[in-house]
Design a protein around this motif. Structure first.
Motif, PDB file in Angstrom:
ATOM      1  N   THR A  46       3.537   2.849   4.228  1.00 34.59           N
ATOM      2  CA  THR A  46       2.433   3.077   3.310  1.00 34.59           C
ATOM      3  C   THR A  46       1.330   2.061   3.575  1.00 34.59           C
ATOM      4  O   THR A  46       1.525   1.073   4.303  1.00 34.59           O
ATOM      5  N   LEU A  47       0.174   2.307   2.974  1.00 28.17           N
ATOM      6  CA  LEU A  47      -0.965   1.426   3.173  1.00 28.17           C
ATOM      7  C   LEU A  47      -0.628  -0.009   2.760  1.00 28.17           C
ATOM      8  O   LEU A  47      -0.903  -0.962   3.502  1.00 28.17           O
ATOM      9  N   ARG A  48       0.009  -0.181   1.611  1.00 28.10           N
ATOM     10  CA  ARG A  48       0.341  -1.525   1.141  1.00 28.10           C
ATOM     11  C   ARG A  48       1.434  -2.163   1.983  1.00 28.10           C
ATOM     12  O   ARG A  48       1.365  -3.356   2.308  1.00 28.10           O
ATOM     13  N   SER A  49       2.460  -1.393   2.346  1.00 30.77           N
ATOM     14  CA  SER A  49       3.568  -1.997   3.103  1.00 30.77           C
ATOM     15  C   SER A  49       3.116  -2.425   4.497  1.00 30.77           C
ATOM     16  O   SER A  49       3.569  -3.460   5.004  1.00 30.77           O
ATOM     17  N   VAL A  50       2.223  -1.648   5.121  1.00 26.96           N
ATOM     18  CA  VAL A  50       1.720  -2.034   6.433  1.00 26.96           C
ATOM     19  C   VAL A  50       0.879  -3.298   6.335  1.00 26.96           C
ATOM     20  O   VAL A  50       0.958  -4.197   7.182  1.00 26.96           O
ATOM     21  N   LEU A  51       0.073  -3.388   5.291  1.00 27.35           N
ATOM     22  CA  LEU A  51      -0.726  -4.603   5.092  1.00 27.35           C
ATOM     23  C   LEU A  51       0.177  -5.802   4.818  1.00 27.35           C
ATOM     24  O   LEU A  51      -0.008  -6.881   5.392  1.00 27.35           O
ATOM     25  N   ALA A  52       1.176  -5.606   3.966  1.00 27.11           N
ATOM     26  CA  ALA A  52       2.067  -6.720   3.609  1.00 27.11           C
ATOM     27  C   ALA A  52       2.926  -7.166   4.776  1.00 27.11           C
ATOM     28  O   ALA A  52       3.372  -8.318   4.810  1.00 27.11           O
ATOM     29  N   SER A  53       3.174  -6.286   5.762  1.00 29.19           N
ATOM     30  CA  SER A  53       4.020  -6.672   6.890  1.00 29.19           C
ATOM     31  C   SER A  53       3.380  -7.748   7.752  1.00 29.19           C
ATOM     32  O   SER A  53       4.067  -8.409   8.532  1.00 29.19           O
ATOM     33  N   ASP A  82       0.965   7.462   2.830  1.00 23.44           N
ATOM     34  CA  ASP A  82       1.775   7.316   4.041  1.00 23.44           C
ATOM     35  C   ASP A  82       0.857   7.408   5.260  1.00 23.44           C
ATOM     36  O   ASP A  82       0.136   8.388   5.440  1.00 23.44           O
ATOM     37  N   LEU A  83       0.908   6.391   6.101  1.00 20.91           N
ATOM     38  CA  LEU A  83       0.032   6.357   7.268  1.00 20.91           C
ATOM     39  C   LEU A  83       0.546   7.190   8.432  1.00 20.91           C
ATOM     40  O   LEU A  83      -0.201   7.492   9.350  1.00 20.91           O
ATOM     41  N   GLY A  84       1.823   7.535   8.413  1.00 18.74           N
ATOM     42  CA  GLY A  84       2.388   8.294   9.521  1.00 18.74           C
ATOM     43  C   GLY A  84       2.651   7.408  10.727  1.00 18.74           C
ATOM     44  O   GLY A  84       2.548   6.176  10.671  1.00 18.74           O
ATOM     45  N   ARG A  85       2.974   8.046  11.850  1.00 16.45           N
ATOM     46  CA  ARG A  85       3.290   7.307  13.067  1.00 16.45           C
ATOM     47  C   ARG A  85       2.042   6.648  13.630  1.00 16.45           C
ATOM     48  O   ARG A  85       1.005   7.273  13.789  1.00 16.45           O
ATOM     49  N   ALA A  86       2.160   5.343  13.946  1.00 14.79           N
ATOM     50  CA  ALA A  86       1.090   4.568  14.577  1.00 14.79           C
ATOM     51  C   ALA A  86      -0.197   4.568  13.757  1.00 14.79           C
ATOM     52  O   ALA A  86      -1.271   4.337  14.289  1.00 14.79           O
ATOM     53  N   GLY A  87      -0.092   4.825  12.435  1.00 13.45           N
ATOM     54  CA  GLY A  87      -1.267   4.819  11.589  1.00 13.45           C
ATOM     55  C   GLY A  87      -2.183   5.998  11.790  1.00 13.45           C
ATOM     56  O   GLY A  87      -3.372   5.942  11.461  1.00 13.45           O
ATOM     57  N   ARG A  88      -1.650   7.112  12.319  1.00 11.24           N
ATOM     58  CA  ARG A  88      -2.493   8.265  12.618  1.00 11.24           C
ATOM     59  C   ARG A  88      -2.923   9.022  11.379  1.00 11.24           C
ATOM     60  O   ARG A  88      -3.719   9.944  11.468  1.00 11.24           O
ATOM     61  N   GLY A  89      -2.404   8.657  10.226  1.00  5.69           N
ATOM     62  CA  GLY A  89      -2.767   9.367   9.010  1.00  5.69           C
ATOM     63  C   GLY A  89      -4.124   8.973   8.461  1.00  5.69           C
ATOM     64  O   GLY A  89      -4.602   9.580   7.501  1.00  5.69           O
ATOM     65  N   VAL A 148      -2.956   0.082  16.903  1.00  4.55           N
ATOM     66  CA  VAL A 148      -1.795   0.908  16.587  1.00  4.55           C
ATOM     67  C   VAL A 148      -0.986   0.165  15.536  1.00  4.55           C
ATOM     68  O   VAL A 148      -0.632  -0.998  15.723  1.00  4.55           O
ATOM     69  N   LEU A 149      -0.710   0.837  14.430  1.00  7.83           N
ATOM     70  CA  LEU A 149      -0.078   0.189  13.282  1.00  7.83           C
ATOM     71  C   LEU A 149       1.334   0.704  13.092  1.00  7.83           C
ATOM     72  O   LEU A 149       1.662   1.827  13.498  1.00  7.83           O
ATOM     73  N   PRO A 150       2.202  -0.096  12.486  1.00  6.67           N
ATOM     74  CA  PRO A 150       3.556   0.393  12.196  1.00  6.67           C
ATOM     75  C   PRO A 150       3.517   1.485  11.135  1.00  6.67           C
ATOM     76  O   PRO A 150       2.554   1.610  10.377  1.00  6.67           O
ATOM     77  N   GLU A 203     -10.894   3.473   9.471  1.00  2.56           N
ATOM     78  CA  GLU A 203     -10.008   2.964   8.423  1.00  2.56           C
ATOM     79  C   GLU A 203      -8.860   2.148   9.013  1.00  2.56           C
ATOM     80  O   GLU A 203      -8.441   1.142   8.444  1.00  2.56           O
ATOM     81  N   ARG A 204      -8.384   2.569  10.180  1.00  2.00           N
ATOM     82  CA  ARG A 204      -7.363   1.772  10.861  1.00  2.00           C
ATOM     83  C   ARG A 204      -7.937   0.417  11.252  1.00  2.00           C
ATOM     84  O   ARG A 204      -7.250  -0.610  11.196  1.00  2.00           O
ATOM     85  N   GLN A 205      -9.200   0.420  11.680  1.00  2.00           N
ATOM     86  CA  GLN A 205      -9.846  -0.830  12.062  1.00  2.00           C
ATOM     87  C   GLN A 205      -9.915  -1.778  10.864  1.00  2.00           C
ATOM     88  O   GLN A 205      -9.637  -2.982  10.996  1.00  2.00           O
ATOM     89  N   ARG A 206     -10.245  -1.242   9.686  1.00  5.33           N
ATOM     90  CA  ARG A 206     -10.318  -2.102   8.495  1.00  5.33           C
ATOM     91  C   ARG A 206      -8.942  -2.640   8.121  1.00  5.33           C
ATOM     92  O   ARG A 206      -8.798  -3.810   7.743  1.00  5.33           O
ATOM     93  N   LEU A 207      -7.923  -1.768   8.219  1.00  8.87           N
ATOM     94  CA  LEU A 207      -6.569  -2.214   7.901  1.00  8.87           C
ATOM     95  C   LEU A 207      -6.108  -3.291   8.881  1.00  8.87           C
ATOM     96  O   LEU A 207      -5.482  -4.282   8.493  1.00  8.87           O
TER      97      LEU A 207
END
Length: 593
Positions: A452-459, A490-497, A447-449, A502-506
């Protein structure tokens, strides 16, 4: 993903727990709800105030109508000849209508606030108690926090306001009737207790029905959550055609219970309506006979006739809302049963540096529904090495990791951290934050915050440079996702987007980017195809080259072959697995296969 983030996302449902006796409040208004939920407390105070306003309006309306009626019938004066009384009547009716409207509007808002407050406390408390939820009832708590606490809405919107009106309108109207006509007040006082008596008799027929309805609903939710979680594995093994029978049986039981509750609800409403009508009729007959005999004046007689139904009306409405009260009180009892679960004591010893320390399990056993999983597990995570934890499905591999991180207390054995100087400290005595800050945990369903794809990775590491982000994305195959969707997707809530793969790779890229010396991967290739499995293998090699410690919960042979150390855990079954657990999730969060 840090260990703390995964705690709230991987609650590992263990299916419906056996019912336990509840200390349910016998009061119609649960004192714990008023004491601990501010929205409910304010709602009750506001309802009492509005009830007093309505009481005053009812009494004024009755007196004015009686005065106007007496003038019309005895003196022939039409109401238009008394404009002051008409103005008072219109004002009383308008104020009462406004009070009723305000009560209904604020009741819905208060119910929403109380439900949100209670739901937030349940979720926060369940997260503090660890990945198995509360007392091994993860899915059960999920059902309670979603649909279970919604039972409070009809209770707070329908039952509580009528209960407060019973405490305000009924006694004030009865006192007014006693002043106008003591005999009518005596009749009302004698017949009034019949309403709660019949409510109690009806309640005897429905005792336990609301608790059974809530338990059936929570069992159904638990089975559905377990089934959905384990469905990919069941499909892979061709066993997806069995568990729907269990779900169908639970649904049928829930339907039968709900229809039974509705039958009793209609029965109780009919009985109370008939009783209240007969009680008002007794007062009306008494007044009529005395009017004919000339023993009573017309004005007080009309006032009493107007007030008599108002004496019984709140009690009738309370009876009509009785089943809402039982549902609401059952939900309150279930919620506070969860909140009364004691959190494990938190230690205060700082965790040693995991770059040089060893994590170990010594004879750890964790109780499950049908035995122990794992049973007497001995695991040693040495710094700078790759450890593969293997074992059959349901053997407790994930549970062993949770014990290792202090997310779950073992029933037997101990989890320790051995510092570089040989000092061993129980994980239970550690400051968990100092331990979890050194761990990057990748669960099976990350479950991801939001972002965006980059901001979640950078966090994962805010000070990382752009080229470091790009290298982590390339190493985990996330660059292909970014090329397709764009870094600002935009990944949406909990990365559901994005898809689960793909969530696994992120999540893998975040684990690689994280500075944590210990990386734990729970089935990291479970949702990846064979062509991209090598990406995970290369990532593990890279982490080992960086001197980081890696723990892999593995089924696939290629992951096991890559490990420096391999530990197998097993379960002990003390009783046969129930038939209704097909497709359920084991205590560690692994789908039964």
């Amino acid at each position: 993903m840090t260990a703390t983030e995964a705690t709230s996302s991987e609650s590992a449902p263990a299916g419906p727990a056996p019912a336990r006796p509840r200390l349910r409040s016998r009061a119609p208004l649960d004192p714990r709800l008023l004491r601990e939920v501010a929205s409910a407390r304010r709602h009750v105070v506001r309802t009492v105030a509005l009830g007093l306003v309505q009481s005053a309006c009812v009494i004024v309306t009755a007196l004015v109508i009686a005065r106007l009626g007496a003038q019309l019938l005895s003196e022939g004066r039409v109401p238009q000849q008394a404009p002051d009384l008409l103005c008072v009547l219109v004002a009383a009716l308008a104020i009462r209508a406004g009070a009723v409207l305000a009560q209904q509007r604020t009741a819905h808002r208060a119910a929403t606030g109380a439900i949100s407050e209670l739901r937030g406390r349940i979720l926060a408390h369940a997260a503090r108690l660890g990945p198995r939820g509360v007392a091994g009832r993860g899915a059960d708590v999920t059902a309670l926090a979603t649909t279970g606490v919604e039972k409070l809405r009809p209770y707070l919107v329908g039952y509580v306001p009528q209960l407060m009106l019973t405490a305000t309108v009924t006694p004030l109207c009865l006192v007014t009737v006693a002043v106008l006509d003591p005999l009518s007040a005596v009749i009302a006082a004698v017949t009034l207790p019949l309403v709660p008596i019949f409510m109690i008799l009806v309640g005897k027929l429905t005792v336990g029905r609301s608790e059974k309805l809530l338990a059936d609903m929570r069992s159904l939710w638990s089975q559905l959550l377990d089934l959905v979680d384990g469905l990919p594995t069941l499909r892979a093994l061709g066993r997806e055609r069995g568990p729907e029978k269990v779900v169908r049986e639970l649904g049928e039981r829930h339907r039968a219970s709900a229809m039974g509750a509705l039958r009793y609800a209609f029965l109780s409403s009919m009985v109370l309506e008939l009783l209240a009508t007969l009680c008002v009729a007794l007062i009306a007959v008494s007044i009529g006979m005395r009017l004919v005999a000339g023993d009573m004046d017309l004005a007080p007689a009309l006032a009493v006739l107007v007030l008599a139904p108002e004496i019984y009306l709140p009690l009738r409405n309370v009876g009509a809302q009785y089943h809402a009260s039982t549902d609401g009180l059952a939900a309150v009892s279930a919620a506070f049963e969860v909140l009364d679960e004691q959190s494990p004591p938190a230690g205060d010893v700082p965790a040693p540096d995991l770059r040089t320390a060893t994590l170990a399990l010594r004879g750890v056993s964790v109780r499950s529904r049908d035995g122990y999983a794992p049973h007497r597990a001995d695991v040693e995570v040495r710094p700078g090495r790759v450890l593969a934890i293997t074992g059959g499905s349901g053997s407790g591999k994930t549970t062993a990791v949770h014990v290792l991180l202090g997310l779950l207390a073992p029933d037997e054995g101990r989890a320790v951290v051995i510092a570089a100087d040989g000092t061993a400290t129980d994980v239970a005595d550690l400051d968990r934050r100092s331990l979890w800050d050194q761990v990057a945990l990748l669960p099976q369903r990350p479950v991801l915050p939001a972002g965006t794809l980059r901001s979640v990775l950078a966090s994962a590491r805010p000070d990382a440079a752009d080229d470091e982000l790009d290298r982590a994305a390339t190493a985990t195959g996330l660059d292909a996702v970014a090329a397709e969707r764009g870094w600002e997707a935009d990944l949406g809530r909990a990365g559901r987007g994005i898809s689960l793969g793909e969530r696994q790779r992120l999540a893998l890229a975040r684990a690689m980017l994280s500075p944590a010396p210990l990386v734990i991967l729970d089935e990291p290739t479970a949702h990846l195809d064979g062509a991209t499995e090598h990406v995970v293998l290369d990532l593990i090699r890279t982490l080992r080259e960086q001197g980081r410690t890696v723990v892999v919960i593995a089924h696939r042979s290629r992951l096991v072959e890559l490990a420096d150390d391999v530990v197998s855990v097993s379960a002990l079954r003390t009783e046969p697995l129930p038939a209704d657990t097909v497709g359920a999730v084991d205590p560690g969060g692994e789908a039964a296969r």
